[in-house]
Design an enzyme around this catalytic site. Structure first.
Site, PDB file in Angstrom:
ATOM      1  CB  CYS A 102      -0.953  -2.878   8.547  1.00  0.00           C
ATOM      2  SG  CYS A 102      -2.222  -2.654   7.328  1.00  0.00           S
ATOM      3  CB  CYS A 150      -0.954   0.002   1.189  1.00  0.00           C
ATOM      4  SG  CYS A 150      -0.099  -0.235   2.729  1.00  0.00           S
TER       5      CYS A 150
HETATM    6  S1  FES Z   1      -3.285  -0.889   4.625  1.00  0.00           S
HETATM    7 FE1  FES Z   1      -1.653   0.432   4.262  1.00  0.00          FE
HETATM    8  S2  FES Z   1      -0.616   0.438   6.134  1.00  0.00           S
HETATM    9 FE2  FES Z   1      -2.383  -0.705   6.517  1.00  0.00          FE
END
Ligand code: FES
Ligand SMILES: Cc1ncc(COP(=O)(O)O)c(C=O)c1O
Ligand SMILES: Cc1ncc(COP(=O)(O)O)c(C=O)c1O
Ligand code: FES
Lengths: 170, 387, 387, 170
Positions: A102, A33
């Protein structure tokens, strides 16, 4: 969506900030992400005397960073190295499946900070890990935040829908 | 704590008048519109009335040019795949843009798997497509052009009239994804001259999960749902009559009050943009100020990630949406924002604030009041922010 | 004049409990289930609850095996086309039966246009398929078998368990069109072992225009609607939350009361069949008395055409349906009845009487009271009837 | 769906029945929906003195038969021959578009009955028109009851969806 503990650590994150004269710095980016986490440690007698973090990322990423620093603080380096992403997620009373990646960021960044400290102590040149290197360890399952399917070990991103968002249709 | 709801572009509350119409229908209209006895006829009349109301809102010449579907996504899929499949020997090439909704992108990608080829044209920094670029992308074997009317992430309104002119000159059918245009800005499909226009019911206060597709008379496409003879044979299946009645009522209201609603939304938008610099230092306003949805503001708060902002606002009872990858369950920051030239981190920090007729100036003020401290506390955590 | 409604197989009145649940939802649940803030979460919970209720009714192991759609037709199209397209190199042959619903027939015909070949197996005089015939029709390149569970024109229940066994032996995925089975007779998809089971909400008192598809874990199919990530990526598009909530409530009620409802319907059915000879001389009862829907009677009144009977009954406030070509807007008498061996004229005179939980014995009696004189006066007009 | 006049003629059809010693009989089937109509006429002084019908068909077909007999009764044969299907549909205050083919049955059956009478009078052998012969005349548009599109002149059924109902999917 998030547990109470996650929300608590997100809203009142512990150990936020930088350490000016840190003994070790670990910086890690999440290729899934694009988020970033930096861990600063101060080591006294092979113990983590102080620890701070900065995170550019979602609520889960912030809570993970906060919880990780809480767990790590006061631990010996050997103990700290053994902290797994799973420990952090469990201490947070769970994370949504598509946010498990994450938590992977947290323990990995700490390990990088410890390595940085050890490299410096040993006089080795400091390695700067490229921020998109996400370390999948065998025991930790990682799920694609997009389609929720498991991302196999050794693969950075989900093949099923890799980067499909970014590209135009042609 | 009252929630301040500023995410009307994702889902708009159903208008009180629409709820009343649906509550009434829930008690009354339950015959099958396709069945022949009297109860069926009553339902067929309700369906016909809704069709007229929707045709009125979009400026369709004939009510039968309106086909009811189950959502904007279905309308888009039907328009794109239906046209492509029906094209047969004419060709297998489709032109689109870089800032389409996933319904368009994924429909086209599916067609790619089936042997079609796609050209996707870029946009400028304001998120606008140049009609000349579209013209250049059209080939001999192009069987469809698909362009959105208004963008749901930046609010940018596309030059669909000129693109339609280009397509008519080149004799290529045009599909316009107008999900975030119909009911929000003036839309007249007859004047536009496109063959296919997709829209939904919710953006203007109708129920969710109801959509429509304008199919210009004489346009050939294969149905996506084959079966019975409903919807002029363009879409089989028992109708969601309740939803359609709600959509009709919402369309009627939107047609009546559109100029006033736009004016009102513009007031809220201006208030927000005027006061925003007082609470946040470093931000970008996305989109095209001269061609934008009146009820949408897209801002990128620099050095911050969007989900974290959204979540903190939500804790304070303010609901907005974000285009951060983390929040949308996607892998990367929004393709729309990246296409318009935003860098990765800025795209990750994008908030979309969207108004509905129920919002007030107090809502804007409450948003700003909460945003200031939120941004301040998150900047303290951000590794990207250097004082 | 109170209408006596005996066309519950076409459209069933929405149950009072379901209406109440929907009226409540109309006031409350309007967040977007895909959006992340709290209002969205409330909707996501409502969606999850409905999914569990529906999974409970059909005996699915996991709620996520249930995908919500916009009608039975969509479920059928998704199951059939989705599986066919995903099959790729495995083959392009599909097996079905002669008595399927148009949703199945036309989906298959569409696939034929796309290069698939279809084998359609016959039925016996009672409208039953022989599993051995299905087995024989399966080839090396067969990628799907599609069979209906219960027929909506004759009420015949198919031997789906044996057909499923055949398909598992031959390792071919099975789709069962259970639109007229789920909620009317016991259905357990886990025991059945089929990969795909289509159903709708209305037959058991849920709202119209809402459907579901059971997709057994591990089954591969292409979505019909591409776009967002809703419904486990099997069906994109903003959800019709209101309809889904109604479907969930209807499923909960059906699961609780199915045996009682069946018993009750059977009582009405028997009463009708027992008294029918007193008012009509020359008629046939269609279907299989040993394997039939408890709430449906299919009778062919000889020498008469169905629409004219239906219309006269309707004038007297009695609503039934007919399978005559004239009434259905079709060209020929029902393919189902002709496949079961009825001659053309008898098929044209077929009435389908179907009960819902709201019907009473008085409704049956009223139907019979009106039917007698209707048949008498129409026989006087018929050129086929010789005294 | 049907006009009041249609419903009136459907519910109380005029001139139902047979004529034992009819001077002319016209029988016609509709290939579109398989329905049948028989017209009986009694001719006195080249006028239709009595007329009766029997119909196996939908509400529209029954109303059309009834109205046709009302219009024809008392007319000279020449006048009767000029009755068009459109006249009947108009007298009924319209028919739904996909039922217009039912009205085509009416005037055609009457014409056959008159022809039958004339053939008999002229001593010609009586032709039995096969009941599936539907006579499309140029001025009368006919619409497919299934898909509502116009069935072109000279074509008995709609090409678009001809018999698609009856056949199984293979
Ligand atoms: S989804 Fe990007 S840091 Fe959690
Ligand atoms: C531009 C655009 N197109 C298509 C869609 C899909 O519509 P729906 O969500 O009704 O399926 C949306 C929905 O947000 C949209 O914004
Ligand atoms: C057996 C069968 N399959 C499919 C369908 C199509 O379902 P829907 O009308 O909900 O689209 C029906 C509807 O009557 C049906 O009876
Ligand atoms: S006679 Fe068959 S539709 Fe009218």
């Amino acid at each position: 969506m998030y547990s109470k503990t996650v929300m608590d650590h997100f809203k009142n994150p512990r150990n936020v900030g930088t350490i000016e004269d840190a003994d070790g710095i670990g910086e890690l980016g999440n290729p899934l992400c694009g988020d970033m986490m930096t861990i600063y440690i101060k080591v006294v007698d092979d113990r983590i005397d102080d620890i701070k973090f900065q995170t550019f990322g979602c609520g889960a990423a912030i809570a993970v960073s906060s919880m990780l620093t809480e767990i790590a603080k006061g631990k010996t380096l050997d103990e700290a190295k053994k902290i797994t992403n799973k420990d952090v997620a469990e201490a947070l009373e769970g994370l949504p499946k598509n946010k498990l990646h994450c938590s992977n960021l947290g323990a990995d960044a700490l390990k990088l900070a410890i390595k940085d400290y050890e490299d410096k102590k040993a006089g080795r040149p400091r390695e700067k890990t490229p921020p998109d290197q996400h370390l999948h360890t065998p025991e930790e399952k990682c799920y694609c935040p997009y389609c929720d399917t498991e991302v196999p070990e050794g693969q950075a991103i989900c093949e099923n829908c890799a980067f499909s968002e970014e590209e135009p249709a042609d | 704590m009252e929630t301040v709801y500023l995410d009307n572009i994702s889902l708009c509350p159903v208008l009180p008048e629409v709820r009343r119409a649906m509550a009434r229908a829930l008690e009354e209209d339950w015959g099958n519109p396709s069945s022949q006895h009297r109860l069926g006829e009553k339902s067929a009349e309700a369906l016909a009335k809704a069709r007229e109301q929707v045709a009125g809102l979009i400026g369709a010449n004939l009510p039968r040019e309106v086909v009811f579907t189950s959502c904007g996504t279905e309308s888009v899929n039907l328009a794109i795949k239906g046209t492509a499949w029906a094209a047969g020997e004419k060709g297998k090439h489709i032109v689109t843009t870089n800032i389409e909704h996933n319904a368009v992108i994924r429909s086209l990608r599916r067609l790619k798997q089936m042997g079609f080829s796609i050209t996707s044209v870029p946009v400028d920094g304001k998120g606008r497509v140049d009609p000349a670029t579209v013209a250049k992308a059209i080939r001999k074997d192009t069987v469809l052009v698909s362009v959105m009317w208004a963008n749901n992430e930046m609010g940018t309104i596309q030059p669909v009239e000129e693109i339609s002119r280009v397509c008519r000159e080149k004799k290529v059918p045009l599909h316009v994804d107008a999900v975030d245009a119909v009911g929000l800005i003036p839309v007249n499909v007859e004047e536009l001259g496109a063959q296919l226009v997709s829209f939904a019911s919710n953006p203007y206060g109708g129920p969710a999960g109801v959509g429509g597709l304008y199919i210009r008379r004489g346009t050939r496409l294969w149905p996506l749902l084959d079966g019975g003879v409903q919807e002029g044979r363009n879409r089989a299946g028992t109708e969601n009559l309740l939803g359609v009645i709600g959509m009709g009522e919402a369309a009627r209201l939107a047609a009546e009050t559109l100029p006033a609603r736009m004016e009102y939304a513009r007031g809220l938008r201006n208030r927000l943009l005027e006061k925003l610099p007082r609470v946040v230092d470093d931000f970008l306003v996305n989109g095209d100020p001269d061609n934008c949805l009146p009820n949408l503001v897209s801002v990128s708060i620099r050095h911050l990630e969007g989900e974290s902002i959204m979540l903190m606002l939500d804790e304070e009872g303010v609901a907005v949406s974000t285009r951060s990858a983390c929040a949308s369950g996607s892998l990367r920051a929004s393709h729309v924002l990246l296409s318009a030239g935003l860098d990765f981190a800025d795209a990750q920090g994008t908030l979309v604030i969207s108004f509905g007729p129920q919002n007030t100036e107090a809502d804007v003020d409450r948003f700003l009041e909460v945003l200031g401290p939120t941004v301040k506390s998150l900047l303290a955590i951000s590794p990207l922010y250097k004082k």
